[in-house]
Write a protein that holds these residues in place. Structure first.
Motif, short mmCIF file in Angstrom:
data_model
loop_
_atom_site.label_atom_id
_atom_site.label_comp_id
_atom_site.label_asym_id
_atom_site.label_seq_id
_atom_site.Cartn_x
_atom_site.Cartn_y
_atom_site.Cartn_z
N GLU A 161 0.83 -1.21 0.00
CA GLU A 161 0.00 0.00 0.00
C GLU A 161 0.87 1.27 0.00
O GLU A 161 0.61 2.22 -0.74
N VAL A 162 1.91 1.25 0.85
CA VAL A 162 2.78 2.42 0.97
C VAL A 162 3.50 2.69 -0.35
O VAL A 162 3.54 3.82 -0.85
N VAL A 163 4.05 1.64 -0.93
CA VAL A 163 4.82 1.80 -2.16
C VAL A 163 3.91 2.27 -3.31
O VAL A 163 4.26 3.18 -4.07
N ILE A 164 2.74 1.68 -3.41
CA ILE A 164 1.84 2.08 -4.49
C ILE A 164 1.38 3.53 -4.27
O ILE A 164 1.28 4.31 -5.20
N SER A 165 1.17 3.90 -3.03
CA SER A 165 0.74 5.28 -2.80
C SER A 165 1.87 6.27 -3.11
O SER A 165 1.63 7.35 -3.66
N GLN A 166 3.12 5.88 -2.83
CA GLN A 166 4.25 6.76 -3.21
C GLN A 166 4.32 6.90 -4.73
O GLN A 166 4.56 7.99 -5.26
N LEU A 167 4.09 5.80 -5.43
CA LEU A 167 4.14 5.86 -6.90
C LEU A 167 3.00 6.70 -7.45
O LEU A 167 3.16 7.53 -8.34
N HIS A 168 1.83 6.46 -6.89
CA HIS A 168 0.64 7.15 -7.34
C HIS A 168 0.82 8.64 -7.23
O HIS A 168 0.58 9.40 -8.15
N SER A 169 1.30 9.03 -6.06
CA SER A 169 1.40 10.46 -5.84
C SER A 169 2.60 11.07 -6.57
O SER A 169 2.48 12.13 -7.19
N GLY A 170 3.74 10.38 -6.60
CA GLY A 170 4.91 10.94 -7.27
C GLY A 170 4.74 11.04 -8.77
O GLY A 170 5.29 11.93 -9.41
N LEU A 171 3.97 10.11 -9.34
CA LEU A 171 3.87 10.07 -10.81
C LEU A 171 2.55 10.65 -11.32
O LEU A 171 2.23 10.52 -12.50
N ALA A 172 1.82 11.30 -10.43
CA ALA A 172 0.48 11.78 -10.79
C ALA A 172 0.48 12.72 -12.00
O ALA A 172 -0.46 12.70 -12.79
N GLU A 173 1.51 13.51 -12.14
CA GLU A 173 1.50 14.47 -13.27
C GLU A 173 2.52 14.08 -14.32
O GLU A 173 3.00 14.92 -15.07
N PHE A 174 2.88 12.83 -14.35
CA PHE A 174 3.98 12.42 -15.21
C PHE A 174 3.46 11.99 -16.57
O PHE A 174 2.54 11.19 -16.68
N SER A 175 4.07 12.49 -17.63
CA SER A 175 3.59 12.08 -18.95
C SER A 175 4.70 11.61 -19.87
O SER A 175 4.42 11.02 -20.92
N SER A 176 5.96 11.84 -19.49
CA SER A 176 7.04 11.37 -20.35
C SER A 176 7.13 9.85 -20.20
O SER A 176 6.74 9.30 -19.19
N SER A 177 7.63 9.16 -21.21
CA SER A 177 7.74 7.70 -21.06
C SER A 177 9.13 7.29 -20.62
O SER A 177 9.45 6.12 -20.54
N GLN A 178 9.96 8.29 -20.34
CA GLN A 178 11.33 8.02 -19.89
C GLN A 178 11.37 8.02 -18.38
O GLN A 178 11.39 9.09 -17.75
N LEU A 179 11.38 6.85 -17.80
CA LEU A 179 11.28 6.75 -16.35
C LEU A 179 11.96 5.46 -15.88
O LEU A 179 11.91 4.44 -16.56
N ILE A 180 12.60 5.57 -14.72
CA ILE A 180 13.12 4.37 -14.04
C ILE A 180 12.54 4.42 -12.63
O ILE A 180 12.47 5.50 -12.02
#
Ligand code: PGA
Length: 247
Positions: A144-163
């Motif tokens: 839950e914690v990890v998914i919520s960190q991802l959810h919130s950190g990547l909320a405005e992300f649109s580039s496909s370049q990500l690690i």
């Protein structure tokens, strides 16, 4: 599904002076002796080393990452470093949300979201770090914690370049590594999230970090969805870093 090339990234944290960093690269290159690795190498030295290390790394299969950045473009932000400045001195990647930034320097989800976005907008690749604490794992909240960190950190992300780097906080610098099964199940979880969120989610490399070393690298790297390692302590010595890359 296209295979994702594995990445071995070294996070030097606040270690190694300029001459030590240069010596590291020279030793690594001489050990490689022109040999091409099947895995990509990345190093995240301190800001002060980036410019000098860039010519040594360029064209030799070693990418450079910064360990942090500001989200602002420029202006009155004493002590901060912008993405454009990092790009200017040779960084192609930026670590964002490392647990030491979250825990010691109080960086919160909202700030990290802005940083991830600024990195992508500036044309660099964010290495977005997530991970649960021991307490959170013990109380069954890790996923839950990890998914919520991802959810919130990547909320405005649109580039496909990500690690993405999964680094359980309890495993960082403690010598206590997640078991290969722990890593596998979390990575599968992260992959599911990324695929549900982004059309390109299946192509995002997901690295494991937390006491990765030559002795456990092969087993971790053999797990499905473990697309590489983010290595702290064991990346400070070129020999152990290379052993991990060859594991
Ligand atoms: P460690 O650090 O390998 O020393 O545990 C990993 C990291 O913090 O990226």
């Amino acid at each position: 599904m296209t295979a994702i090339p594995q990445i071995i990234a070294g996070n030097w944290k606040m270690n190694l002076t300029l001459s030590q960093g240069q010596e590291f690269i020279d030793t690594l290159l001489s050990m490689l002796n022109g040999k091409e690795l099947s895995r990509e190498l990345l190093l995240a030295p301190n800001f002060t080393l980036l410019q000098a290390l860039a010519p040594r790394c360029t064209g030799r299969g070693i990418g450079l990452a910064a360990q942090n950045c500001a989200f602002q473009e420029s202006g009155a932000f004493t002590g901060e470093t912008s993405v454009a400045m990092l790009k200017d001195v040779g960084a192609a990647y930026v670590l964002v949300g490392h647990s030491e930034r979250r825990q010691i320097f109080g960086e919160r989800d909202e700030l990290l979201r802005q940083k991830v976005r600024a990195v992508a907008d500036g044309g660099l690749v964010p290495i977005f770090c997530v991970g649960e604490t021991l307490e959170q794992r013990q109380s069954g909240e890790a996923f839950e914690v990890v998914i919520s960190q991802l959810h919130s950190g990547l909320a405005e992300f649109s580039s496909s370049q990500l690690i993405v780097a999964y680094e359980p906080v309890w495993a960082i610098g403690t010598g206590q590594t997640a078991t290969p099964e722990d890593a596998r199940s979390m990575h599968l979880h992260i992959r599911k999230f990324l695929e549900a969120q982004f059309t390109w989610g299946e192509r995002v490399p997901i690295l494991y970090g937390g006491s990765a070393k030559p002795e456990n690298a092969a087993e971790l790297l053999a797990q499905p969805e473990v697309n590489g390692l983010l290595v702290g302590g064991a990346s400070l010595d070129p020999e152990s870093f290379l052993k991990i890359a060859l594991a």
